[in-house]
Enzyme design. Structure first.
Site, PDB file in Angstrom:
ATOM      1  N   GLU A   1       0.814  -1.219   0.000  1.00  0.00           N
ATOM      2  CA  GLU A   1       0.000   0.000   0.000  1.00  0.00           C
ATOM      3  C   GLU A   1       0.847   1.269   0.000  1.00  0.00           C
ATOM      4  OE1 GLU A   1      -3.720   0.308  -0.002  1.00  0.00           O
ATOM      5  OE2 GLU A   1      -2.720   2.100  -0.736  1.00  0.00           O
TER       6      GLU A   1
ATOM      7  N   LYS B   1       5.662   4.589  -9.914  1.00  0.00           N
ATOM      8  CA  LYS B   1       4.324   4.478  -9.302  1.00  0.00           C
ATOM      9  C   LYS B   1       3.252   4.258 -10.372  1.00  0.00           C
ATOM     10  CE  LYS B   1       5.765   7.256  -5.372  1.00  0.00           C
ATOM     11  NZ  LYS B   1       5.992   8.630  -4.907  1.00  0.00           N
TER      12      LYS B   1
END
Ligand SMILES: NC(=O)c1ccc[n+]([C@@H]2O[C@H](COP(=O)([O-])OP(=O)(O)OC[C@H]3O[C@@H](n4cnc5c(N)ncnc54)[C@H](OP(=O)(O)O)[C@@H]3O)[C@@H](O)[C@H]2O)c1
Length: 460
Positions: free
Chosen positions: A154, A230
């Site tokens: 996460e 990302k």
């Protein structure tokens, strides 16, 4: 107090379940931490500060049994005594008294080997290492599936912003169309200050470094590579597609000039470093670059070191997830949430996290990636041109020949000496055509510097 808590919890459970629950409550879930720097220390602090709360939520304590870090000194006030500190990450993952390995070393090696060895020896893994997942994610997630173990990640995108779970679970029933992320807090901080104070990039970067908001070597951040890492993770979750950083068109913010940010504002836009992914008939568009977004759009209101991920889904429509994308405690909160989730599964014997990426790893596909030359968007253009009649006509005629139509023009007051900026906004055009036109325009004797262009996302 703790013993009482577990006892009273087990009292409410009867029969077979009671026997099972008693076994769970009696044994702590054991954590091994690799890397105790910024985020690692945050995780240690949070595990300690919230120990009772986490034990209540889990029904068993979380116990930090070992920390591997090459330079960590004992900090007894955090429970980091010399008895739990070792130096070698691979020694830690080989131990048999650890259930979950938390990798916060950063970098590729030894993080990659340590994670694979941890999985091979039956340990679940939590990591915040986006660079590693972007490059080696497929190998790591295949190993996790093979061993029926979990990988929590996460904190790898958006720091404390729960975007991984959101895409994997909350938005799972829907089809995603596009993802737009402000996913690098350092760049967003620099762009915010350049915009609000009219300062040069290099000046704001130095201030950010002094305040600890930019690394001593800021290359990964300001050249857009961190955002590209990302974006690779987001693309897999949003579209079920495997993507490597080298497939992402990546342009950082180092060449941006305050005058373009000011002109953008005059035209009604903010300038953001956006990580953009779209699916178009099976092909993926994936790019990171400075982007003009309408000032009225939510993404334009994301200031300073904050992150935001704006997602367009078919059934839900638009949604945005906002918060601190880095920093010790925000990032630690996401890591500890992963630890808790995995510990819960361990205790309830539902060990297999079926699809940490939202798709079984064997169904992930490699999709064609649209070359940047094929994208279609609007553009902001700035030409430094001689202050003489006919210049605008020459530029406009070349753009027209390449099928680029002009939506608006700003021409500054006459210069006493040298060149004047000619600013244009185009309608939608193919990037290949734009680049050909700009090459031709640059060759005009009246154009005194390489043209500047910034992509505009108006209809997001
Ligand atoms: N910082 C953030 O806000 C943030 C946000 C999101 C994600 N992340 C990710 O979280 C991870 C950790 O980041 P961080 O900022 O906490 O890094 P950090 O402060 O540099 O901490 C890493 C720690 O691991 C140690 N270490 C590195 N390699 C080692 C090795 N081979 N053997 C033993 N110890 C080793 C380092 O020791 P030395 O100090 O001696 O090098 C340091 O203490 C990275 O993957 C990063 O991308 C960070």
């Amino acid at each position: 107090m703790k013993a009482l808590l577990y006892k009273s919890a087990t009292k409410q459970i009867t029969g077979e379940a009671k026997a099972l629950a008693f076994e769970s409550f009696s044994r702590p879930v054991r954590i091994g931490l690799l890397g105790c720097g910024t985020v690692g220390t945050g995780v240690v602090k949070l595990l300690r500060k919230n120990a009772d709360l986490l034990a209540r939520k889990l029904g068993a304590p979380l116990k930090l049994v070992a920390v591997a870090d090459r330079s960590l000194k004992p900090q007894p006030e955090l429970g980091l005594t010399s008895s739990i500190i070792i130096r070698d990450p691979l020694e830690l993952v080989a131990r048999d008294d650890i259930d979950i390995v938390v990798e916060l070393l950063g970098g590729r090696e030894p993080a990659r080997t340590a994670i694979l060895k941890a999985l091979a020896s039956g340990k679940d893994v939590v990591t915040a290492n986006k660079a590693l997942l972007a490059e080696d994610g497929e190998r790591i997630f295949r190993a996790a599936a093979e061993h029926q173990l979990a990988v929590g990640f996460e904190a790898s995108v958006g720091g404390g912003v729960p975007i991984i779970r959101t895409l994997r679970e909350a938005l799972a029933g829907d089809r995603q169309r596009a993802v737009y992320g402000i996913v690098n807090g350092t760049c967003n901080y620099i762009l915010t200050r350049m915009s609000e104070e009219g300062k040069e990039f290099s000046e704001v970067l130095k201030q950010a470094q002094r305040q600890g908001l930019a690394e001593a070597d800021p290359t990964l951040d300001v050249e857009g590579h961190d955002a590209a890492h990302k974006l690779c993770i987001l693309v897999t979750l949003a579209f079920g597609v495997l993507l490597k950083p080298k497939q992402v068109y990546t342009q950082g913010i180092t060449a941006l000039e305050p005058q373009d940010i000011a002109c953008a504002r005059e035209l009604g836009f903010a300038v953001k470093l956006l990580a953009i992914a779209k699916e178009d008939n099976g092909a993926i568009e994936a790019r990171v670059h400075p982007t003009m977004t309408p000032v009225s759009h939510l993404l334009s209101s994301v200031k300073g070191a904050f992150n935001a991920i704006y997602i367009q889904s078919e059934a839900l429509g638009s949604s945005m997830y906002f918060g601190l994308g880095a920093g010790q405690m925000p990032t630690a909160s996401a890591v500890v949430a992963d630890i808790l989730e995995i510990a819960r599964r361990r205790l309830t014997a539902t060990r297999l996290v079926a699809s940490p990426l939202g798709y079984p790893v064997q169904t992930l596909r490699a999709a064609p990636v649209k070359p940047i030359e094929e994208i279609v968007c609007q553009y902001y253009l700035r030409f430094m041109a001689a202050d003489q009649p006919g210049v605008l006509g020459k530029i406009a005629s070349i753009l027209g020949r390449h099928r680029i139509s002009i939506a608006s023009v700003i021409q500054r007051e006459r210069a006493t000496v040298g060149a004047v900026p000619v600013i244009m906004r185009t309608h939608e055009a193919r990037e290949k055509n734009l680049r050909m036109a700009l090459r031709e325009i640059q060759r005009l004797s009246v154009v005194k510097a390489p043209p500047v262009f910034i992509r505009i996302e108006e209809n997001l």
